[in-house]
Design a protein around this motif. Structure first.
Motif, PDB file in Angstrom:
ATOM      1  N   GLN A  47       0.837  -1.218   0.000  1.00 44.47           N
ATOM      2  CA  GLN A  47       0.000   0.000   0.000  1.00 44.47           C
ATOM      3  C   GLN A  47       0.867   1.262   0.000  1.00 44.47           C
ATOM      4  OE1 GLN A  47      -3.289   0.211  -0.514  1.00 44.47           O
ATOM      5  NE2 GLN A  47      -2.966   2.442  -0.523  1.00 44.47           N
ATOM      6  N   ARG A  48       1.991   1.224   0.721  1.00 47.36           N
ATOM      7  CA  ARG A  48       2.832   2.430   0.816  1.00 47.36           C
ATOM      8  C   ARG A  48       3.393   2.840  -0.559  1.00 47.36           C
ATOM      9  NH1 ARG A  48       7.523   0.413   4.679  1.00 47.36           N
ATOM     10  NH2 ARG A  48       8.808   2.012   3.722  1.00 47.36           N
ATOM     11  N   VAL A  49       3.508   1.863  -1.462  1.00 41.86           N
ATOM     12  CA  VAL A  49       3.988   2.145  -2.818  1.00 41.86           C
ATOM     13  C   VAL A  49       2.924   2.948  -3.573  1.00 41.86           C
ATOM     14  CG1 VAL A  49       4.516   1.023  -5.023  1.00 41.86           C
ATOM     15  CG2 VAL A  49       5.465   0.100  -2.896  1.00 41.86           C
ATOM     16  N   ILE A  50       1.685   2.518  -3.423  1.00 42.49           N
ATOM     17  CA  ILE A  50       0.584   3.197  -4.110  1.00 42.49           C
ATOM     18  C   ILE A  50       0.408   4.605  -3.523  1.00 42.49           C
ATOM     19  CG2 ILE A  50      -1.906   3.059  -4.586  1.00 42.49           C
ATOM     20  CD1 ILE A  50      -1.529   0.019  -4.653  1.00 42.49           C
ATOM     21  N   ASP A  51       0.538   4.699  -2.199  1.00 43.08           N
ATOM     22  CA  ASP A  51       0.436   6.025  -1.562  1.00 43.08           C
ATOM     23  C   ASP A  51       1.551   6.943  -2.074  1.00 43.08           C
ATOM     24  OD1 ASP A  51      -1.645   4.997  -0.133  1.00 43.08           O
ATOM     25  OD2 ASP A  51      -0.498   4.666   1.713  1.00 43.08           O
ATOM     26  N   ALA A  52       2.747   6.382  -2.239  1.00 42.20           N
ATOM     27  CA  ALA A  52       3.892   7.217  -2.658  1.00 42.20           C
ATOM     28  C   ALA A  52       3.688   7.751  -4.069  1.00 42.20           C
ATOM     29  CB  ALA A  52       5.183   6.412  -2.566  1.00 42.20           C
ATOM     30  N   ILE A  53       3.217   6.907  -4.979  1.00 42.50           N
ATOM     31  CA  ILE A  53       3.033   7.418  -6.355  1.00 42.50           C
ATOM     32  C   ILE A  53       1.907   8.446  -6.364  1.00 42.50           C
ATOM     33  CG2 ILE A  53       1.501   5.577  -7.252  1.00 42.50           C
ATOM     34  CD1 ILE A  53       2.968   5.847  -9.914  1.00 42.50           C
ATOM     35  N   ASN A  54       0.860   8.196  -5.589  1.00 42.14           N
ATOM     36  CA  ASN A  54      -0.253   9.158  -5.529  1.00 42.14           C
ATOM     37  C   ASN A  54       0.233  10.512  -5.046  1.00 42.14           C
ATOM     38  OD1 ASN A  54      -2.447   7.808  -6.507  1.00 42.14           O
ATOM     39  ND2 ASN A  54      -2.927   6.829  -4.555  1.00 42.14           N
ATOM     40  N   SER A  55       0.960  10.511  -3.933  1.00 41.14           N
ATOM     41  CA  SER A  55       1.332  11.809  -3.364  1.00 41.14           C
ATOM     42  C   SER A  55       2.449  12.468  -4.171  1.00 41.14           C
ATOM     43  CB  SER A  55       1.691  11.681  -1.886  1.00 41.14           C
ATOM     44  OG  SER A  55       2.820  10.877  -1.764  1.00 41.14           O
ATOM     45  N   SER A  56       3.141  11.714  -5.006  1.00 40.21           N
ATOM     46  CA  SER A  56       4.230  12.317  -5.799  1.00 40.21           C
ATOM     47  C   SER A  56       3.684  13.203  -6.925  1.00 40.21           C
ATOM     48  CB  SER A  56       5.099  11.216  -6.422  1.00 40.21           C
ATOM     49  OG  SER A  56       4.404  10.613  -7.492  1.00 40.21           O
ATOM     50  N   LEU A  57       2.443  12.968  -7.300  1.00 38.47           N
ATOM     51  CA  LEU A  57       1.941  13.609  -8.518  1.00 38.47           C
ATOM     52  C   LEU A  57       1.857  15.134  -8.430  1.00 38.47           C
ATOM     53  CD1 LEU A  57      -0.811  11.041  -9.538  1.00 38.47           C
ATOM     54  CD2 LEU A  57       1.525  11.231 -10.386  1.00 38.47           C
ATOM     55  N   THR A  58       1.747  15.651  -7.205  1.00 35.51           N
ATOM     56  CA  THR A  58       1.642  17.105  -7.057  1.00 35.51           C
ATOM     57  C   THR A  58       3.011  17.751  -6.816  1.00 35.51           C
ATOM     58  OG1 THR A  58       1.098  16.653  -4.762  1.00 35.51           O
ATOM     59  CG2 THR A  58      -0.753  17.158  -6.229  1.00 35.51           C
ATOM     60  N   ASP A  59       4.049  16.931  -6.774  1.00 38.76           N
ATOM     61  CA  ASP A  59       5.405  17.480  -6.589  1.00 38.76           C
ATOM     62  C   ASP A  59       5.802  18.268  -7.854  1.00 38.76           C
ATOM     63  OD1 ASP A  59       8.046  16.330  -4.716  1.00 38.76           O
ATOM     64  OD2 ASP A  59       8.391  17.555  -6.521  1.00 38.76           O
ATOM     65  N   ARG A  60       6.439  19.397  -7.651  1.00 32.96           N
ATOM     66  CA  ARG A  60       6.797  20.255  -8.803  1.00 32.96           C
ATOM     67  C   ARG A  60       7.717  19.555  -9.804  1.00 32.96           C
ATOM     68  NH1 ARG A  60       5.642  25.277  -9.271  1.00 32.96           N
ATOM     69  NH2 ARG A  60       7.484  25.755 -10.500  1.00 32.96           N
ATOM     70  N   ASN A  61       8.477  18.583  -9.323  1.00 36.35           N
ATOM     71  CA  ASN A  61       9.422  17.910 -10.229  1.00 36.35           C
ATOM     72  C   ASN A  61       8.837  16.695 -10.940  1.00 36.35           C
ATOM     73  OD1 ASN A  61      11.656  19.524  -9.752  1.00 36.35           O
ATOM     74  ND2 ASN A  61      12.026  18.482  -7.784  1.00 36.35           N
ATOM     75  N   ALA A  62       7.580  16.385 -10.579  1.00 35.44           N
ATOM     76  CA  ALA A  62       7.040  15.081 -10.989  1.00 35.44           C
ATOM     77  C   ALA A  62       6.982  14.881 -12.500  1.00 35.44           C
ATOM     78  CB  ALA A  62       5.655  14.887 -10.384  1.00 35.44           C
ATOM     79  N   HIS A  63       6.761  15.965 -13.240  1.00 39.28           N
ATOM     80  CA  HIS A  63       6.425  15.775 -14.653  1.00 39.28           C
ATOM     81  C   HIS A  63       7.554  16.157 -15.604  1.00 39.28           C
ATOM     82  CE1 HIS A  63       2.589  14.813 -12.978  1.00 39.28           C
ATOM     83  NE2 HIS A  63       2.716  15.905 -12.236  1.00 39.28           N
ATOM     84  N   LYS A  64       8.703  16.441 -15.001  1.00 44.29           N
ATOM     85  CA  LYS A  64       9.865  16.795 -15.836  1.00 44.29           C
ATOM     86  C   LYS A  64      10.595  15.541 -16.306  1.00 44.29           C
ATOM     87  CE  LYS A  64      11.116  21.046 -13.461  1.00 44.29           C
ATOM     88  NZ  LYS A  64      12.082  21.598 -12.508  1.00 44.29           N
TER      89      LYS A  64
END
Ligand SMILES: Cc1ncc(COP(=O)(O)O)c(C=O)c1O
Length: 381
Positions: A47-64
């Motif tokens: 579950q912590r893996v799924i939580d990590a990808i979810n919360s990463s999406l709003t990180d400013r670096n996520a989409h670079k």
């Protein structure tokens, strides 16, 4: 006419790519097919893996674009994982390269090391990609046989008798797919000596170490191995993350640099959120492995029953997420699986897709719920 490259004549579409089309057509026509063919984990990642990808999406670096070598914290997590699980010490900055699955590593390593005409030692039976990739890069596969009599390990004496002058690379894969066999410490030591004597790069493809295996081992744990060997590993099976595409290649910095030269010209980094999820997976406690293996253990017991109902024999000490089973004498693997698919709507893999030495064997996957395996047993009985 637009003619494809000659190298395309050297390979065929992957067996499962073709066969699963047929299985899906059967399903679409209403046939209740039970798929025990492919090794794609059906269980969820932690579950912590799924939580990590979810919360990463709003990180400013996520989409670079991401670094070609992956996030430093991912390499550090990989180093810590190898240190804790295998007692192997590796520098996160120079001796580890994250990959998008270990399968892509087979191509990168081959492109980094093989010239047309070079020879590559490949296990028979073994993962078909080693041979396909060797052919795609113009190298010559030299198959070495694995037999049940020799516990599915190479015959070292036979290997030493070969003319190894053109051999550049050797693939090994322990715990072995499809047989589930283990390497011994002595075998690894002999192999490293052979590699040193003959300037051969040995690559251990090691994605099954944590499935139904009491003693995870790494080739890199052998003294002096780093000079002449690499190891591939993957999160696909260990953390039920096959679709995420996260793997790694580990070894001496010179080899890692050579692979990076290829890889950095082929992709532009791994998605940030996937890397964040991978870090969480690698930091899981021993409880993860215990609970994962308790599910596989239950399934394996049932698959053993199924194999017995089909008059097959198998080794209860094997590891990995498959049961490799020997058919009754004279029964051909492909005919057997076709009859099973047609009459009972159960799909298992014929041993021959892993090489000629797989004739007379079939492979059952443990990637199906217990209800499916119970239903398969009921159909046979
Ligand atoms: C022996 C072996 N090596 C490598 C792979 C590829 O795994 P990954 O998902 O890490 O690319 C597989 C996948 O089935 C495998 O069986």
């Amino acid at each position: 006419m637009i003619v494809p490259a000659d190298r395309l004549h050297t390979v065929e579409e992957y067996y499962f790519s073709k066969k699963l089309r047929e299985v899906n057509l059967l399903k679409a026509s209403g046939k209740p097919v039970i798929n025990l063919g492919i090794g794609s984990p059906d269980l969820q990642p932690p579950q912590r893996v799924i939580d990590a990808i979810n919360s990463s999406l709003t990180d400013r670096n996520a989409h670079k674009y991401q670094s070609y070598q992956g996030l430093p914290e991912l390499r550090e997590a990989m180093a810590a994982f190898y240190r804790e699980q295998f007692r192997v010490s590796l520098s996160p900055s120079t001796e580890i390269l994250p990959l998008m699955g270990s399968k892509e590593g087979i191509m990168h390593i081959s492109m980094a090391y093989l010239n047309p005409g070079d020879e590559v030692l490949i296990p028979n039976p073994g993962y078909p990609t080693y041979q396909a990739v060797a052919k795609l890069v113009g190298a010559t596969p030299v198959l070495y046989e694995l037999t049940e009599e020799n516990c599915w390990l190479p015959d070292m004496e036979a290997l030493k008798q070969l003319d190894l002058s053109k051999v550049k690379l050797m693939w090994i894969n322990y715990p072995h797919m499809p047989t589930g066999a283990h390497a011994t410490h002595t075998f690894f030591m002999d192999l490293v000596a052979l590699a040193k004597d003959n300037d051969i790069l040995i690559v251990n493809d090691n994605p099954y170490s944590f499935i139904l295996n009491d003693k995870p081992t790494s080739l890199l744990d052998i003294k002096g191995a780093k000079e002449v060997s690499l190891e591939l590993n993957s999160l696909s099976k260990t953390f039920n993350m096959a679709g995420w595409r996260v793997g790694m290649v580990l070894g001496d910095y010179k080899h890692i640099n050579n692979i990076l030269k290829v890889k950095s010209n082929m992709d532009s980094g791994m998605f940030y959120g996937i890397q964040k999820g991978a870090v969480e997976a690698l930091n899981c406690s021993e409880m993860w492995f215990i609970s994962l293996n308790s599910v596989y253990e239950q399934r394996r017991k049932l698959v053993w029953e199924l194999a017995e109902a089909l008059n097959c024999t198998f080794d209860k000490k094997a590891s990995g997420m498959f049961v490799w089973a020997k058919l009754p004498p004279m029964v051909k693997a492909e005919e057997f699986i076709e009859v099973l698919l047609k009459n009972n709507h159960i799909f298992i893999a014929p041993g021959t897709i892993f090489g000629t030495k797989g004739e007379g064997y079939v492979r059952f996957s443990l990637c199906a719920p217990t209800e499916d395996i119970e239903e398969a047993i009921a159909r046979i009985r």
